[in-house]
Design a protein around this motif. Structure first.
Motif, short mmCIF file in Angstrom:
data_model
loop_
_atom_site.label_atom_id
_atom_site.label_comp_id
_atom_site.label_asym_id
_atom_site.label_seq_id
_atom_site.Cartn_x
_atom_site.Cartn_y
_atom_site.Cartn_z
N LEU A 4 10.03 -36.38 67.06
CA LEU A 4 8.85 -35.54 67.23
C LEU A 4 8.32 -35.10 65.87
O LEU A 4 9.12 -34.71 64.99
N VAL A 5 7.01 -35.13 65.71
CA VAL A 5 6.38 -34.69 64.47
C VAL A 5 5.21 -33.78 64.82
O VAL A 5 4.24 -34.23 65.46
N GLU A 6 5.28 -32.54 64.36
CA GLU A 6 4.19 -31.59 64.59
C GLU A 6 3.16 -31.66 63.47
O GLU A 6 3.49 -32.01 62.33
N SER A 7 1.95 -31.28 63.79
CA SER A 7 0.89 -31.17 62.80
C SER A 7 -0.15 -30.17 63.28
O SER A 7 -0.16 -29.80 64.47
N GLY A 8 -1.02 -29.75 62.37
CA GLY A 8 -2.13 -28.89 62.74
C GLY A 8 -2.01 -27.45 62.29
O GLY A 8 -2.97 -26.69 62.40
N GLY A 9 -0.86 -27.06 61.79
CA GLY A 9 -0.70 -25.68 61.34
C GLY A 9 -1.43 -25.44 60.03
O GLY A 9 -1.53 -26.31 59.18
N ARG A 10 -1.97 -24.25 59.90
CA ARG A 10 -2.66 -23.85 58.66
C ARG A 10 -2.91 -22.35 58.68
O ARG A 10 -2.54 -21.66 59.63
N LEU A 11 -3.58 -21.86 57.65
CA LEU A 11 -4.00 -20.47 57.57
C LEU A 11 -5.31 -20.30 58.34
O LEU A 11 -6.25 -21.08 58.15
N VAL A 12 -5.36 -19.28 59.19
CA VAL A 12 -6.56 -19.00 59.99
C VAL A 12 -6.73 -17.50 60.09
O VAL A 12 -5.75 -16.75 60.06
N GLU A 13 -7.97 -17.06 60.23
CA GLU A 13 -8.23 -15.64 60.38
C GLU A 13 -7.95 -15.18 61.82
O GLU A 13 -8.05 -15.96 62.76
N ALA A 14 -7.64 -13.91 61.94
CA ALA A 14 -7.43 -13.33 63.27
C ALA A 14 -8.67 -13.56 64.13
O ALA A 14 -9.80 -13.43 63.64
N GLY A 15 -8.43 -13.91 65.39
CA GLY A 15 -9.52 -14.23 66.30
C GLY A 15 -9.90 -15.69 66.32
O GLY A 15 -10.66 -16.14 67.19
N GLY A 16 -9.37 -16.44 65.38
CA GLY A 16 -9.67 -17.86 65.29
C GLY A 16 -8.84 -18.71 66.23
O GLY A 16 -8.03 -18.19 67.03
N SER A 17 -9.03 -20.02 66.12
CA SER A 17 -8.35 -20.98 66.99
C SER A 17 -7.72 -22.09 66.16
O SER A 17 -8.19 -22.41 65.06
N LEU A 18 -6.67 -22.66 66.72
CA LEU A 18 -6.01 -23.83 66.14
C LEU A 18 -5.52 -24.69 67.27
O LEU A 18 -5.20 -24.18 68.36
N ARG A 19 -5.43 -26.00 67.02
CA ARG A 19 -4.76 -26.89 67.95
C ARG A 19 -3.63 -27.60 67.22
O ARG A 19 -3.87 -28.31 66.24
N LEU A 20 -2.43 -27.40 67.72
CA LEU A 20 -1.27 -28.09 67.19
C LEU A 20 -1.03 -29.37 67.99
O LEU A 20 -1.28 -29.41 69.20
N SER A 21 -0.55 -30.38 67.29
CA SER A 21 -0.20 -31.64 67.93
C SER A 21 1.27 -31.94 67.70
O SER A 21 1.84 -31.56 66.68
N CYS A 22 1.85 -32.66 68.64
CA CYS A 22 3.24 -33.09 68.55
C CYS A 22 3.29 -34.56 68.95
O CYS A 22 3.17 -34.89 70.14
N MET A 83 -4.47 -22.94 70.65
CA MET A 83 -4.24 -21.51 70.43
C MET A 83 -5.57 -20.83 70.12
O MET A 83 -6.22 -21.17 69.12
N ASN A 84 -5.97 -19.92 70.97
CA ASN A 84 -7.22 -19.18 70.80
C ASN A 84 -6.92 -17.70 70.61
O ASN A 84 -5.83 -17.23 70.91
N SER A 85 -7.92 -16.97 70.12
CA SER A 85 -7.80 -15.52 69.91
C SER A 85 -6.51 -15.19 69.16
O SER A 85 -5.74 -14.31 69.57
N LEU A 86 -6.29 -15.89 68.09
CA LEU A 86 -5.03 -15.73 67.34
C LEU A 86 -4.92 -14.34 66.73
O LEU A 86 -5.92 -13.73 66.32
N LYS A 87 -3.69 -13.87 66.69
CA LYS A 87 -3.37 -12.54 66.16
C LYS A 87 -2.39 -12.69 64.99
O LYS A 87 -1.65 -13.67 64.93
N PRO A 88 -2.35 -11.72 64.10
CA PRO A 88 -1.38 -11.82 63.00
C PRO A 88 0.06 -11.98 63.49
O PRO A 88 0.86 -12.67 62.84
N GLU A 89 0.38 -11.41 64.62
CA GLU A 89 1.74 -11.54 65.16
C GLU A 89 2.05 -12.94 65.69
O GLU A 89 3.20 -13.21 66.06
#
Length: 125
Positions: A4-22, A83-89
């Protein structure tokens, strides 16, 4: 074992969105249920979401329910975590994992057979 290889992680502002892939290789992807876990600095690895072999059943941790969506594309041998509505936590290293119980929606890391190396997600406030 499936690799398995994950990708898609990065720095994003709170409230933003990301999509991780595996991306999976080495075994028949649809033979496995898939899960996403995360681990923040100084904390234990925690369950995020799981999906059965067909994608027809999913399960989420309460902390991400309504914000995150797990999915899979068996033709592409890939699982996703939207991942939507991202929070610092939500800041953590995110790992995908494969479970040979293809119908399972396991919440405990010990039930998974293969793991990726992780991808860092950082949410700034």
């Amino acid at each position: 074992q499936v690799q398995l290889v994950e990708s898609g992680g990065r720095l994003v502002e709170a409230g933003g969105s990301l999509r991780l892939s595996c991306a999976a290789s080495g075994r028949t992807f649809s033979d496995y249920a898939m899960g996403w876990f995360r681990q923040a600095p100084g904390k234990e690895r925690e369950f995020v979401a799981a999906i059965n072999w067909s994608g027809g059943r999913t399960y989420y941790a309460d902390s991400v329910k309504g914000r995150f969506t797990i999915s899979r594309d068996n033709a592409k041998n890939t699982a996703y975590l939207q991942m939507n509505s991202l929070k610092p936590e939500d800041t953590a290293v995110y790992y995908c994992a494969a479970d040979r119980d293809q119908s399972g929606l396991a919440r405990h890391s010990i039930e998974y057979d293969s793991w990726g190396q992780g991808t860092q997600v950082t949410v700034s406030s």
